[in-house]
Design a protein around this motif. Structure first.
Motif, short mmCIF file in Angstrom:
data_model
loop_
_atom_site.label_atom_id
_atom_site.label_comp_id
_atom_site.label_asym_id
_atom_site.label_seq_id
_atom_site.Cartn_x
_atom_site.Cartn_y
_atom_site.Cartn_z
N GLY A 1 7.87 11.61 -1.37
CA GLY A 1 6.89 12.60 -0.87
C GLY A 1 6.05 12.10 0.31
N GLY A 2 5.96 10.80 0.47
CA GLY A 2 5.15 10.26 1.57
C GLY A 2 5.94 9.98 2.82
N LYS B 1 9.42 14.15 4.54
CA LYS B 1 9.12 15.25 5.47
C LYS B 1 9.23 14.77 6.91
N ASP C 1 4.80 9.47 9.21
CA ASP C 1 4.55 9.97 7.86
C ASP C 1 4.21 8.81 6.90
N ARG D 1 -4.09 18.21 -1.43
CA ARG D 1 -3.90 18.43 -2.87
C ARG D 1 -4.88 17.56 -3.64
N HIS E 1 -3.92 13.15 -4.23
CA HIS E 1 -2.51 12.83 -4.48
C HIS E 1 -1.99 11.58 -3.79
N ILE E 2 -2.86 10.78 -3.18
CA ILE E 2 -2.37 9.52 -2.59
C ILE E 2 -2.92 8.38 -3.44
N ILE E 3 -1.99 7.66 -4.04
CA ILE E 3 -2.35 6.66 -5.04
C ILE E 3 -2.32 5.27 -4.42
N SER F 1 -2.54 12.39 6.68
CA SER F 1 -2.66 12.24 5.23
C SER F 1 -4.14 12.30 4.89
N ASP G 1 9.67 8.24 -5.39
CA ASP G 1 9.11 9.51 -4.92
C ASP G 1 9.02 9.40 -3.40
N ALA H 1 0.85 -1.21 0.00
CA ALA H 1 0.00 0.00 0.00
C ALA H 1 0.88 1.25 0.00
N PHE H 2 1.99 1.17 0.72
CA PHE H 2 2.98 2.25 0.69
C PHE H 2 4.09 1.80 -0.24
N ASP H 3 4.31 2.54 -1.31
CA ASP H 3 5.29 2.09 -2.30
C ASP H 3 5.93 3.31 -2.95
N THR I 1 0.31 7.70 5.23
CA THR I 1 0.04 7.47 3.80
C THR I 1 -0.45 6.03 3.59
P1 ADP Z 1 1.48 15.16 2.18
O1 ADP Z 1 2.47 15.18 1.08
O2 ADP Z 1 0.24 15.93 1.89
O3 ADP Z 1 2.07 15.43 3.52
P2 ADP Z 1 1.48 12.24 2.42
O4 ADP Z 1 2.51 12.13 3.46
O5 ADP Z 1 0.33 11.32 2.60
O6 ADP Z 1 0.89 13.67 2.24
O7 ADP Z 1 2.20 11.89 1.07
C1 ADP Z 1 1.61 11.98 -0.19
C2 ADP Z 1 2.75 11.92 -1.18
O8 ADP Z 1 3.35 10.63 -1.13
C3 ADP Z 1 2.30 12.10 -2.60
O9 ADP Z 1 2.33 13.44 -2.98
C4 ADP Z 1 3.32 11.27 -3.36
O10 ADP Z 1 4.51 12.00 -3.51
C5 ADP Z 1 3.59 10.12 -2.42
N1 ADP Z 1 2.68 8.98 -2.56
C6 ADP Z 1 1.43 8.92 -3.11
N2 ADP Z 1 0.90 7.69 -3.01
C7 ADP Z 1 1.84 6.93 -2.38
C8 ADP Z 1 1.89 5.55 -1.98
N3 ADP Z 1 0.89 4.72 -2.17
N4 ADP Z 1 3.02 5.13 -1.38
C9 ADP Z 1 4.08 5.96 -1.15
N5 ADP Z 1 4.07 7.26 -1.49
C10 ADP Z 1 2.98 7.74 -2.08
#
Ligand code: ADP
Ligand code: MG
Length: 270
Positions: A104-105, A108, A218, A179, A190-192, A174, A102, A45-47, A222
């Motif tokens: 992004g999840g 931070k 974090d 977004r 933005h969460i896939i 999350s 990426d 689920a987290f990838d 996600t």
């Molecule tokens: P935010 O960025 O709003 O703090 P999150 O921590 O939930 O929110 O992260 C969302 C970001 O994580 C997305 O913008 C993308 O970069 C990345 N992301 C999206 N879906 C997934 C997923 N299934 N697994 C890992 N990273 C993801």
């Protein structure tokens, strides 16, 4: 660690994907290791290899919603088993051309933990760090726990569904509100969900994770958003984390360990 900065570690891993390993910092290796572990524990689920899908959905914002063929092609570039790294050699490698990571999840959260180390080593005992929604409450606020608002997922920033009273904890949310875009009445965020290739639809509007460590909080926020409430509870338990779920149905659920720390706001609706 940004995928948007040309010579970052992540950009070099992505640029060299399918060709050769990139030299990366210890910090990047630490985040990759945590991401891979939580990725596996979450059953995918987290990838962090999700970037090909993120790119497709980013184009979607201009009205160009991805079709099944595009999603299948992007998914074929993904998979955590394609990501390899070596701590001794300071290298990371993504084994498929066109694949991309990426952070992004998760990044931070790593940055917030680093900030805590910096301020505590400077002798600061009580503080709140806020990295755009990744919060760490260090010590106390005038001898009392810090009060951290939990954002209402459908309201403007600053409107809360409740408050968490915490000390030495990270609080990370999350959700759909940060977004998103709407096309033909359909909301895309933005969460896939890497399994479907579509923005996650798990019955939640947001999930707020409370943990000792912000990087874990974090990634788990996600992951939990993708997995949904029921399936994320065992994962949260495994990492000793608590959570507040804002359900699509408009209810709030908080895990047992937060019963004394969470106070729902009066007259909320979402
Ligand atoms: P935010 O960025 O709003 O703090 P999150 O921590 O939930 O929110 O992260 C969302 C970001 O994580 C997305 O913008 C993308 O970069 C990345 N992301 C999206 N879906 C997934 C997923 N299934 N697994 C890992 N990273 C993801
Ligand atoms: Mg996250």
């Amino acid at each position: 660690m940004s995928a948007f900065i040309n010579n970052s570690d992540v950009s070099r891993i992505n640029f060299l994907a399918g060709k050769k390993a990139a030299v990366v910092s210890k910090d990047t290796l630490k985040v990759l290791a945590a991401a891979k572990e939580i990725g596996i524990e979450s059953g995918g689920a987290f990838d962090i290899t999700v970037r090909p899908l993120m790119k497709l959905w980013r184009q979607g914002q201009s009205g160009d919603i991805p079709d099944n063929a595009g999603i299948t092609a992007a998914k074929s570039l993904m998979g955590l088993q394609k990501l390899m790294f070596s701590d001794e050699m300071n290298r990371a490698f993504l084994s498929i051309k066109g694949g991309a990571i990426d952070l992004g999840g998760i990044a931070k959260g790593f940055a917030a933990d680093e900030a805590v180390k910096i301020i505590t080593s400077a002798g600061i005992k009580n503080a709140v760090i806020n990295f755009g929604g990744n919060i760490v409450a260090v010590g106390f606020n005038k001898r009392k726990p810090w009060c951290v608002g939990v954002q209402n997922p459908t309201a403007p920033r600053g409107e809360n569904i409740g408050s968490l009273f915490v000390t030495d904890k990270s609080v990370v949310t999350s959700g759909v509100n940060e977004r998103f875009f709407i096309i033909d009445g359909q909301l895309y965020h933005h969460i896939i969900d890497p399994r479907t290739g579509y923005p996650a639809k798990s019955g939640l509007l947001s999930v707020t994770v409370v943990a000792e460590n912000s990087m874990t909080a974090d990634a788990l926020s996600t992951a939990a958003f993708v997995l949904g409430e029921d399936k994320s509870l065992p994962l949260l338990r495994k990492y000793n984390c608590e959570a507040v779920f804002a359900r699509e149905s408009g209810e709030i659920y908080c895990t047992d360990g937060l019963r004394d720390n969470f106070q729902a706001a009066d007259k909320i609706s979402f």
